[in-house]
Enzyme design. Structure first.
Site, PDB file in Angstrom:
ATOM      1  N   ASN A   9      -4.030  -0.288  69.135  1.00 27.62           N
ATOM      2  CA  ASN A   9      -3.796  -0.379  70.575  1.00 27.62           C
ATOM      3  C   ASN A   9      -2.811  -1.524  70.814  1.00 27.62           C
ATOM      4  OD1 ASN A   9      -3.920  -0.589  73.328  1.00 27.62           O
ATOM      5  ND2 ASN A   9      -6.085  -1.175  73.438  1.00 27.62           N
ATOM      6  N   LYS A  11      -1.726  -2.567  73.591  1.00 29.70           N
ATOM      7  CA  LYS A  11      -2.019  -3.218  74.880  1.00 29.70           C
ATOM      8  C   LYS A  11      -0.711  -3.492  75.636  1.00 29.70           C
ATOM      9  CE  LYS A  11      -6.471  -4.916  73.395  1.00 29.70           C
ATOM     10  NZ  LYS A  11      -7.492  -5.949  73.446  1.00 29.70           N
ATOM     11  N   HIS A  93     -11.492   1.292  78.416  1.00 29.60           N
ATOM     12  CA  HIS A  93     -11.327   0.096  77.579  1.00 29.60           C
ATOM     13  C   HIS A  93     -11.897  -1.107  78.318  1.00 29.60           C
ATOM     14  CE1 HIS A  93      -9.481  -3.229  75.392  1.00 29.60           C
ATOM     15  NE2 HIS A  93      -9.414  -2.380  74.382  1.00 29.60           N
ATOM     16  N   GLU A 141     -16.747  -2.117  71.142  1.00 27.51           N
ATOM     17  CA  GLU A 141     -16.104  -3.423  70.956  1.00 27.51           C
ATOM     18  C   GLU A 141     -16.792  -4.473  71.832  1.00 27.51           C
ATOM     19  OE1 GLU A 141     -11.532  -2.274  70.248  1.00 27.51           O
ATOM     20  OE2 GLU A 141     -12.042  -2.470  72.354  1.00 27.51           O
ATOM     21  N   GLY A 181     -11.472  -8.279  66.860  1.00 29.21           N
ATOM     22  CA  GLY A 181     -11.270  -9.285  65.822  1.00 29.21           C
ATOM     23  C   GLY A 181     -10.923  -8.742  64.449  1.00 29.21           C
TER      24      GLY A 181
HETATM   25  O1  G3P Z   1      -8.470  -1.989  71.779  1.00 24.57           O
HETATM   26  C1  G3P Z   1      -8.632  -2.854  70.718  1.00 24.57           C
HETATM   27  C2  G3P Z   1      -9.096  -4.158  71.116  1.00 24.57           C
HETATM   28  O2  G3P Z   1      -9.743  -4.314  72.306  1.00 24.57           O
HETATM   29  C3  G3P Z   1      -9.501  -5.093  70.052  1.00 24.57           C
HETATM   30  O3  G3P Z   1      -8.583  -6.104  70.181  1.00 24.57           O
HETATM   31  O4  G3P Z   1      -7.184  -7.920  69.461  1.00 24.57           O
HETATM   32  O5  G3P Z   1      -9.607  -7.939  68.930  1.00 24.57           O
HETATM   33  O6  G3P Z   1      -8.107  -6.341  67.760  1.00 24.57           O
HETATM   34  P1  G3P Z   1      -8.363  -7.132  69.005  1.00 24.57           P
END
Ligand code: G3P
Length: 226
Positions: A9, A11, A93, A141, A181
């Site tokens: 993603n 973002k 999300h 998440e 993470g």
């Molecule tokens: O959509 C993936 C996300 O919310 C996780 O973000 O930066 O922790 O990999 P990150």
């Protein structure tokens, strides 16, 4: 989409603005072709069409604003996402939450249009509720770990296992991803050991000095287990 898999993603990170999103997507495509890993990307919405036209790996939208064919300024419909060449969309999300009733409507409409839905959730109970709506996948998440340095698979492996179990009970056909993470192949390997079909991640790749190197590590964690 082939599982197990990695979904990137992008973002709205500056590192993915404009043509940079295509560069990142091409790096994902190269690693996918070289390693055999299944990798999909969610570019910024304004780059969806350009990326989908240019790469052979699956492309998904980060979000969909509306699902009926009504006119709303500034919104993105499921039809627009499909016509842009995306094969599906993230829904709900953590950074773009929806009401459960709206998630259900999006999932149903997307199914009718042949689009894949990945519903993001933040805990076990939300995952169970979302699974009952029968999306293709749940991506669990914990918000407090998003963008951080410790992978959910290390910080809270229990929540991942419990999510997999809850989703299996509620809707056995719904697959589970996890994220927050995630940074390297070990995190991916652990995610698979905990029962998921892969990871949804962002900063670990998008903000890396060498995204290709990180993607290779992630892909090795994925295909090493096949
Ligand atoms: O959509 C993936 C996300 O919310 C996780 O973000 O930066 O922790 O990999 P990150």
């Amino acid at each position: 989409m082939r599982t197990p898999m990695i979904i990137l993603n992008m973002k709205s990170y500056r590192e993915a603005e404009g043509k940079l999103s295509l560069v990142l997507a091409r790096t994902c495509e190269k690693v996918a072709l070289e390693t055999g890993a299944s990798i999909a990307v969610c570019p910024p919405m304004v780059e969806l069409s350009r990326v989908a036209l240019e790469v052979s790996i699956p492309v998904l939208a980060q979000n969909v604003d509306m699902w009926d064919a009504t006119v709303r300024t500034g919104s993105t419909s499921l039809g627009a996402v499909k016509n842009a060449g995306a094969i599906g969309t993230l829904v709900n999300h953590s950074e773009c939450r929806r009401l459960l009733s709206d998630i259900g409507h999006i999932v149903d409409s997307a199914r009718g249009m042949g689009l894949t839905t990945i519903v993001c959730t933040n805990n076990v109970a939300a995952s169970r509720a979302a699974a009952a709506l029968a999306p293709d996948m749940i991506a669990m998440e914990p918000p407090e770990l998003i963008g951080g340095d410790i992978s959910v698979t290390t910080a809270d492996p229990r929540i991942v296992e419990d999510t997999v179990r809850a989703v299996r009970e509620a809707a056995p056909g719904v697959m589970v991803l996890t994220g927050a993470g995630v940074k390297d192949g070990n995190d991916v390997r652990k995610a698979l050991e905990l029962g998921t079909v892969g990871v949804l991640l962002a900063s670990g790749v998008v903000k890396a000095k060498d995204p290709g190197k990180v993607l290779l590590s992630l892909a090795e964690g994925l295909v090493g287990r096949r």
